[in-house]
Design an enzyme around this catalytic site. Structure first.
Site, mmCIF file in Angstrom:
data_model
loop_
_atom_site.group_PDB
_atom_site.id
_atom_site.type_symbol
_atom_site.label_atom_id
_atom_site.label_comp_id
_atom_site.label_asym_id
_atom_site.label_seq_id
_atom_site.Cartn_x
_atom_site.Cartn_y
_atom_site.Cartn_z
ATOM 1 N N HIS A 1 0.856 -1.195 0.000
ATOM 2 C CA HIS A 1 0.000 0.000 0.000
ATOM 3 C C HIS A 1 0.895 1.250 0.000
ATOM 4 C CE1 HIS A 1 -2.652 3.168 1.491
ATOM 5 N NE2 HIS A 1 -3.613 2.474 0.933
ATOM 6 N N SER B 1 -9.488 8.042 -3.242
ATOM 7 C CA SER B 1 -10.609 8.988 -3.164
ATOM 8 C C SER B 1 -11.831 8.547 -3.972
ATOM 9 C CB SER B 1 -10.169 10.398 -3.571
ATOM 10 O OG SER B 1 -9.247 10.913 -2.627
ATOM 11 N N GLY C 1 -6.340 9.348 0.195
ATOM 12 C CA GLY C 1 -6.459 9.894 1.532
ATOM 13 C C GLY C 1 -6.883 11.353 1.592
ATOM 14 N N GLU D 1 -3.414 2.561 -7.259
ATOM 15 C CA GLU D 1 -3.767 3.643 -6.336
ATOM 16 C C GLU D 1 -2.746 4.775 -6.474
ATOM 17 O OE1 GLU D 1 -6.342 2.174 -2.930
ATOM 18 O OE2 GLU D 1 -4.325 1.570 -2.401
#
Ligand code: PGA
Length: 257
Positions: free
Chosen positions: A95, A214, A173, A167
């Site tokens: 991640h 998002s 975030g 991502e």
């Protein structure tokens, strides 16, 4: 219909009690959904995994990270044997927050992917370019390099067990700006092309590619309908069970032929 993957990583936010509460609600809200073409998954904190498994029903549970050895002098890490012991067969690897805050490298992600596969645990490999790399026009090169290193040495059969979440770091975030559907789809096409080059067209077509960063109730449907986007990996907008259920139902409704 193609299989659809919708999931959330709860990051370092939910306690055991909060995770159990969230999953109990989400399971009840989504129990009626047909499962043949849909996989829902939730990735909570390590301490909540065992309780999460007990409340999850049809929702698959994954872990947020994993060490690359069965055991050893790796304080603070969790081994694949420990995940299997609590019945977990899905693990998020690489991640953005692990790479950029905790300084994990592509080589570490490669070891983790190989180790997970060796233990029958599905790796959900996260890749993504930074804002600076995007500005420099390097996005596709960066993504190709991340994928090539993390999947290096795998057979096509092993690669077919992997999932990839695209991502973009700049999209994730608080303060993140969601990628447009077109931009995300272009990057997914690039990742799919890299997979074809590495493993051939059949295997490349079988590897699910999820978009994350998002995702929210306003953009989820459009993103989910783009070519080469097989699912959504959602943070903040999925941490309330009713809100996540709303996104799930909107996306499913938009896929009806
Ligand atoms: P976000 O998180 O949806 O809150 O941007 C996505 C992620 O970090 O996976």
């Amino acid at each position: 219909m193609e299989r659809l993957y919708l999931g959330t990583n709860t990051k370092m936010y939910k306690t055991i009690a909060q995770t159990a509460d969230f999953l109990t609600q989400l399971e009840a809200l989504t129990r009626d959904l047909p499962r043949e073409d849909l996989e829902l998954f939730v990735i909570p904190s390590f301490t909540a995994l065992e309780r999460a498994k007990a409340c999850a029903g049809h929702i698959r549970i994954g872990a947020q990270n994993m060490g690359w050895e069965d055991e050893g002098q790796f304080s603070g890490e969790i081994s694949p044997l420990m995940l299997r012991e609590v019945g977990v067969d899905l693990v998020m690897i690489g991640h953005s927050e692990r790479r950029h805050v905790l300084l994990e490298t592509d080589e570490m992600e490669r070891r983790k992917v190989a180790c997970a596969l060796g233990h029958g645990i599905t790796p959900l490999l996260c890749v993504g370019e930074t804002g600076e790399q995007k500005e420099l026009g390097l996005s596709d090169e960066v993504l190709a390099a991340q994928v090539k290193i993390a999947l290096h040495g795998l057979s096509p059969e092993q690669a077919a067990q992997v999932r990839i979440a695209y991502e973009p770091v700049w999209a994730i975030g608080v303060g993140g700006v969601p990628a447009t559907a077109d931009y995300a789809a272009q990057r997914h096409q690039g990742i799919r092309a890299t997979l074809r080059q590495l493993f051939g067209p059949d295997t490349a077509a079988r590897i699910p590619l999820l978009y994350g960063g998002s995702v929210n109730p306003e953009n989820a449907v459009e993103l989910s309908r783009m070519p080469d986007i097989d699912g959504l990996f959602i943070g903040r907008s999925a941490w309330d069970a009713a809100r996540f259920n709303g996104i799930i139902r909107d996306v499913l409704a938009a896929r009806q032929p």
